[in-house]
Design a protein around this motif. Structure first.
Motif, short mmCIF file in Angstrom:
data_model
loop_
_atom_site.label_atom_id
_atom_site.label_comp_id
_atom_site.label_asym_id
_atom_site.label_seq_id
_atom_site.Cartn_x
_atom_site.Cartn_y
_atom_site.Cartn_z
N GLU A 81 0.83 -1.21 0.00
CA GLU A 81 0.00 0.00 0.00
C GLU A 81 0.86 1.25 0.00
N VAL A 82 1.94 1.25 0.79
CA VAL A 82 2.83 2.41 0.85
C VAL A 82 3.50 2.60 -0.50
N ARG A 83 3.98 1.52 -1.11
CA ARG A 83 4.61 1.63 -2.43
C ARG A 83 3.65 2.16 -3.46
N THR A 84 2.42 1.67 -3.43
CA THR A 84 1.42 2.15 -4.38
C THR A 84 1.13 3.62 -4.17
N ALA A 85 1.02 4.05 -2.91
CA ALA A 85 0.76 5.46 -2.62
C ALA A 85 1.91 6.33 -3.10
N VAL A 86 3.15 5.89 -2.85
CA VAL A 86 4.31 6.67 -3.26
C VAL A 86 4.40 6.70 -4.78
N LEU A 87 4.17 5.56 -5.42
CA LEU A 87 4.21 5.51 -6.88
C LEU A 87 3.15 6.44 -7.47
N ASN A 88 1.96 6.46 -6.89
CA ASN A 88 0.91 7.37 -7.38
C ASN A 88 1.31 8.83 -7.19
N GLU A 89 1.98 9.14 -6.07
CA GLU A 89 2.44 10.51 -5.83
C GLU A 89 3.46 10.93 -6.89
N VAL A 90 4.36 10.02 -7.21
CA VAL A 90 5.38 10.33 -8.22
C VAL A 90 4.75 10.46 -9.60
N ILE A 91 3.82 9.57 -9.92
CA ILE A 91 3.15 9.65 -11.23
C ILE A 91 2.37 10.96 -11.34
N ASP A 92 1.75 11.39 -10.23
CA ASP A 92 1.05 12.68 -10.24
C ASP A 92 2.03 13.82 -10.51
N ALA A 93 3.24 13.73 -9.96
CA ALA A 93 4.25 14.77 -10.20
C ALA A 93 4.62 14.81 -11.68
N PHE A 94 4.66 13.65 -12.32
CA PHE A 94 5.00 13.60 -13.74
C PHE A 94 3.84 14.01 -14.64
N SER A 95 2.63 13.88 -14.17
CA SER A 95 1.47 14.17 -15.02
C SER A 95 1.37 15.66 -15.36
N GLY A 96 1.98 16.52 -14.57
CA GLY A 96 1.95 17.95 -14.84
C GLY A 96 2.95 18.42 -15.88
N LEU A 97 3.76 17.52 -16.41
CA LEU A 97 4.79 17.89 -17.37
C LEU A 97 4.20 18.03 -18.76
N ASN A 98 4.83 18.90 -19.57
CA ASN A 98 4.31 19.13 -20.92
C ASN A 98 4.77 18.09 -21.92
N GLY A 99 5.83 17.34 -21.62
CA GLY A 99 6.27 16.26 -22.49
C GLY A 99 7.23 16.65 -23.59
N ASN A 100 7.61 17.91 -23.70
CA ASN A 100 8.52 18.31 -24.77
C ASN A 100 9.97 17.96 -24.47
N THR A 101 10.35 18.01 -23.22
CA THR A 101 11.72 17.69 -22.82
C THR A 101 11.66 16.53 -21.83
N ALA A 102 11.27 15.39 -22.30
CA ALA A 102 10.90 14.25 -21.45
C ALA A 102 11.96 13.87 -20.43
N MET A 103 13.16 13.53 -20.86
CA MET A 103 14.17 13.06 -19.90
C MET A 103 14.58 14.17 -18.94
N GLU A 104 14.65 15.40 -19.42
CA GLU A 104 14.98 16.51 -18.53
C GLU A 104 13.89 16.69 -17.49
N ASP A 105 12.63 16.57 -17.91
CA ASP A 105 11.52 16.68 -16.98
C ASP A 105 11.58 15.58 -15.92
N ILE A 106 11.90 14.37 -16.33
CA ILE A 106 11.99 13.26 -15.39
C ILE A 106 13.08 13.54 -14.36
N LEU A 107 14.23 13.97 -14.83
CA LEU A 107 15.32 14.28 -13.90
C LEU A 107 14.96 15.42 -12.97
N ASN A 108 14.26 16.43 -13.47
CA ASN A 108 13.84 17.54 -12.62
C ASN A 108 12.88 17.08 -11.54
N VAL A 109 11.95 16.20 -11.89
CA VAL A 109 11.00 15.69 -10.89
C VAL A 109 11.74 14.87 -9.84
#
Length: 123
Positions: A81-109
């Motif tokens: 449950e903790v892993r799922t919650a943390v994974l969802n939190e991280v995925i939410d952080a990535f969902s706000g990205l515009n997708g133009n600079t994908a790897m840079e965005d991932i590293l920034n998050v």
């Protein structure tokens, strides 16, 4: 850790084949992106001491895997449950990205999550 990720990714329909020239990377971009997210999610909830212990344990498991077949460890319901919650939190952080600079965005998050964790552990 990688075997657990690959089992999850295969169940989710991702191709987990790795590159021949760089075996630490996946052939399919989306799988590589999710691998980075997975790693960030696992690191997000740990204290610095726990990160060192996990790195040491991963090194020991890698040495053991070279000597024989290794099964993915089973995890308790609470840990899942903790892993799922943390994974969802991280995925939410990535969902706000515009997708133009994908790897840079991932590293920034990832860096942002690390800084957030440092500030929480410093308090």
């Amino acid at each position: 850790m990688r075997s657990a990720f690959e089992a999850w990714a295969q169940r989710d329909g991702h191709i987990v084949r790795r590159r021949e020239d760089k075996p630490e990377e996946y052939l399919v971009y989306e799988t590589q992106r999710r691998w980075l997210i997975w790693q960030a999610a696992l690191e997000h909830g740990k204290t610095p001491a726990a990160r060192k212990a996990a790195a040491k344990e991963a090194g020991e498991k890698a040495a053991g895997a070279r000597n024989g077949v290794q099964r993915a460890p089973t995890m308790a319901g609470d840990e899942a449950e903790v892993r799922t919650a943390v994974l969802n939190e991280v995925i939410d952080a990535f969902s706000g990205l515009n997708g133009n600079t994908a790897m840079e965005d991932i590293l920034n998050v990832i860096q942002g999550l690390k800084q957030k964790q440092k500030s929480q552990s410093g308090d």
